[in-house]
Design an enzyme around this catalytic site. Structure first.
Site: not given
Ligand code: ATP
Length: 299
Positions: A11-12, A42, A217, A219, A249, A279
């Site tokens: 995606n943008v 992705g 996960t 958080g 991700d 991240t």
């Protein structure tokens, strides 16, 4: 040989900073400039794996448009092989992300080319998918594409079932490692709420019938590793959180990375947790993924 083939969305992302999120029907003027970044689970996971030093190819679709050119250039510059990204007669996927300084956000996604991708497009990619040491998937492409890619995979299959959506039993049974967050796990297990303790989450994970571990996960609460007869809570690293977007991700990419090195699942989850924590200390999603040397090697 490719280490990791990622099958998923590109995606943008258009990120619009606002003082407050608009209510339905309301227009809110932003004071600051918007940002345009690469996104899609992705693409994010492919870039995260490439930054960890893996040979990565991505399978997906973008439009025959300037956004598609820009996005492919961006991820190719990160070292991701993009030859298996098809050009679709649909616009490149877009995510409009409205964010406030407090970190509240509202996101609208137009899937565009991502949902154009169909199982028959994978037939010429049989060798790529079959020879990859690992295939890493999410659910921002059609469910039939996920099912077909899993069917063609011969190496390790890691599925991040995000966003929450039913997964057919044959696909779940072939998945080696499933990486949901709490909400996705509850949705898959048909549970009314994800707000249960770790024993409840472990019971949900075991009810799914995957052939390998489930890594949930949590958080800032870390990650729960569940196998048929054991469970471990991997605490989150203590960091100054700036922006948790993309943590999942990075976690998925780093988990696959460690498993390819032969790490046991709990060790792989600790590595993934350290990578994801980096991240969290940076703004953005794709841009915030760490390079291997930036991930602490000792917990
Ligand atoms: P996203 O869709 O935004 O990528 P997610 O819901 O898939 O998120 P999370 O569970 O939020 O994923 O985060 C993934 C992992 O990142 C966690 O298991 C944890 O290891 C790490 N993480 C997330 N938030 C924090 C935090 N505040 N501090 C340290 N580590 C964190």
């Amino acid at each position: 040989m490719t280490d990791i083939v990622v099958v998923g969305s590109l995606n943008v992302d258009v990120v619009v900073p606002l003082h407050e999120l608009p209510a339905p029907g309301q227009t809110v003027l932003g004071a600051a400039d918007h940002r345009r970044t690469g996104g899609g689970k992705g693409a994010n996971q492919a870039v995260a794996a490439a930054r960890l030093g893996r040979r990565v190819a991505i399978v997906g679709a973008v439009g025959i448009d300037a956004d598609g050119d820009w996005l492919l250039g961006l991820i190719a510059a990160e070292g991701v092989t993009t030859e298996a990204v098809l050009r679709a007669p649909r616009p490149t996927g877009q995510a409009i992300v409205l964010v406030t300084a407090d970190g509240d956000s509202t996101i609208a996604v137009s899937s565009g080319a991502n949902m154009w991708l169909a199982p028959e497009h994978l037939a010429p990619l049989r060798d790529l998918l079959g020879s990859a040491r690992a295939v890493l998937l999410q659910q921002e492409v059609d469910a039939a594409v996920v099912a077909e890619a899993v069917r063609l995979a011969e190496g390790l299959v890691v599925l991040n079932p995000a966003p929450a959506r039913p997964v057919d039993p044959a696909t779940l049974a072939r998945v080696d490692v499933l990486v949901p967050n709490r909400g996705e796990l509850a949705a898959l297990a048909g549970a009314p709420t994800p707000d249960v303790g770790v024993d409840g989450l472990a019971a949900m994970a075991r009810s799914l019938g995957t052939r390998g571990p489930v890594v949930v996960t949590l958080g800032g609460d870390g990650a729960l590793v569940v196998t048929t007869d054991r469970q471990w809570l991997v605490p989150a690293e203590q960091v100054d959180a700036v922006d948790a977007t993309g943590a999942g991700d990075t976690f998925c990419a780093a988990l696959a990375d460690a498993l390819l090195d032969g790490a046991a699942i709990d060790e792989a989850a600790r590595w993934a947790s350290r990578a994801a924590a980096v991240t969290v200390t940076r703004a953005g999603a794709m841009a915030a993924a760490p390079r291997r040397a930036e991930v602490p090697t000792v917990a």
